[in-house]
Design a protein around this motif. Structure first.
Motif, short mmCIF file in Angstrom:
data_model
loop_
_atom_site.label_atom_id
_atom_site.label_comp_id
_atom_site.label_asym_id
_atom_site.label_seq_id
_atom_site.Cartn_x
_atom_site.Cartn_y
_atom_site.Cartn_z
N LYS A 284 35.50 33.89 39.44
CA LYS A 284 36.76 34.48 39.91
C LYS A 284 36.68 36.00 39.93
N ALA A 285 36.01 36.59 38.94
CA ALA A 285 35.84 38.04 38.91
C ALA A 285 34.97 38.50 40.08
N SER A 286 33.98 37.71 40.44
CA SER A 286 33.13 38.04 41.59
C SER A 286 33.92 38.02 42.88
N ILE A 287 34.77 37.04 43.04
CA ILE A 287 35.63 36.96 44.22
C ILE A 287 36.52 38.19 44.29
N GLU A 288 37.11 38.57 43.16
CA GLU A 288 37.98 39.74 43.12
C GLU A 288 37.20 41.02 43.42
N ALA A 289 35.97 41.11 42.93
CA ALA A 289 35.15 42.30 43.20
C ALA A 289 34.84 42.42 44.69
N ILE A 290 34.60 41.30 45.34
CA ILE A 290 34.36 41.32 46.78
C ILE A 290 35.60 41.80 47.50
N ARG A 291 36.74 41.29 47.09
CA ARG A 291 38.00 41.72 47.73
C ARG A 291 38.23 43.22 47.55
N LYS A 292 37.95 43.73 46.36
CA LYS A 292 38.16 45.15 46.09
C LYS A 292 37.17 46.03 46.84
N ALA A 293 36.02 45.47 47.22
CA ALA A 293 35.02 46.24 47.94
C ALA A 293 35.37 46.41 49.42
N ILE A 294 36.33 45.66 49.90
CA ILE A 294 36.77 45.81 51.28
C ILE A 294 37.60 47.10 51.36
N PRO A 295 37.23 47.99 52.27
CA PRO A 295 37.96 49.28 52.35
C PRO A 295 39.46 49.07 52.54
N ASP A 296 40.23 49.93 51.88
CA ASP A 296 41.70 49.88 52.01
C ASP A 296 42.11 49.99 53.47
N GLY A 297 42.99 49.11 53.87
CA GLY A 297 43.53 49.15 55.22
C GLY A 297 42.66 48.48 56.28
N ALA A 298 41.44 48.10 55.93
CA ALA A 298 40.52 47.53 56.92
C ALA A 298 41.02 46.18 57.44
N ILE A 299 41.57 45.37 56.56
CA ILE A 299 42.03 44.04 56.97
C ILE A 299 43.23 44.18 57.92
N SER B 233 37.63 38.52 53.91
CA SER B 233 38.83 38.24 53.13
C SER B 233 39.23 36.77 53.25
N GLU B 234 39.24 36.26 54.47
CA GLU B 234 39.60 34.85 54.67
C GLU B 234 38.60 33.92 54.01
N ALA B 235 37.33 34.27 54.03
CA ALA B 235 36.31 33.45 53.37
C ALA B 235 36.54 33.44 51.86
N MET B 236 36.91 34.59 51.28
CA MET B 236 37.18 34.64 49.85
C MET B 236 38.41 33.81 49.51
N ASP B 237 39.39 33.77 50.40
CA ASP B 237 40.55 32.90 50.19
C ASP B 237 40.11 31.44 50.12
N ARG B 238 39.20 31.06 51.02
CA ARG B 238 38.73 29.66 51.04
C ARG B 238 37.89 29.35 49.80
N VAL B 239 37.02 30.30 49.41
CA VAL B 239 36.20 30.11 48.20
C VAL B 239 37.11 29.95 46.99
N GLU B 240 38.09 30.83 46.87
CA GLU B 240 39.01 30.77 45.73
C GLU B 240 39.77 29.44 45.71
#
Length: 105
Positions: free
Chosen positions: A66-81, A11-18
């Protein structure tokens, strides 16, 4: 079942990529304009024009990034972060009570 990889790190890596994509986004219209202008060079060979058109197309596909970044975020299981954040706040102290993966006796 807990995941074995770090949802928080992903998640943090996707924040930096974004963030980097957002920084670059400001300059992309100018880059597209320059590439379009170059296509107007007299007697430009077709193979260069094709490559310039592909470049322009790639610049315009930023929404796919941007859609790829969002897809990665959505693939993280709910509550895992949040679960990982809580675990990190508590520290990494090992439990004294053996769990199922530690060979209960």
């Amino acid at each position: 079942m807990p995941i074995r990889w770090s949802a928080l790190k992903v998640s943090e890596a996707m924040d930096r990529v974004e963030h980097q994509i957002n920084l670059a986004e400001v300059f992309l219209p100018e880059a597209r304009s320059i590439a379009s202008q170059v296509r107007q060079v007299d007697n430009l060979p077709g193979y260069l024009d094709d490559r310039l058109r592909r470049l322009i197309y790639a610049i315009e596909r930023l929404d796919e990034v941007k859609a790829s970044i969002e897809a990665i975020r959505k693939a993280i299981p709910d509550g895992a972060i949040e679960a990982e954040r809580k675990r990190l706040r508590r520290g990494s102290q090992q439990s004294l009570i053996p769990g199922p993966d530690q060979g209960q006796v």
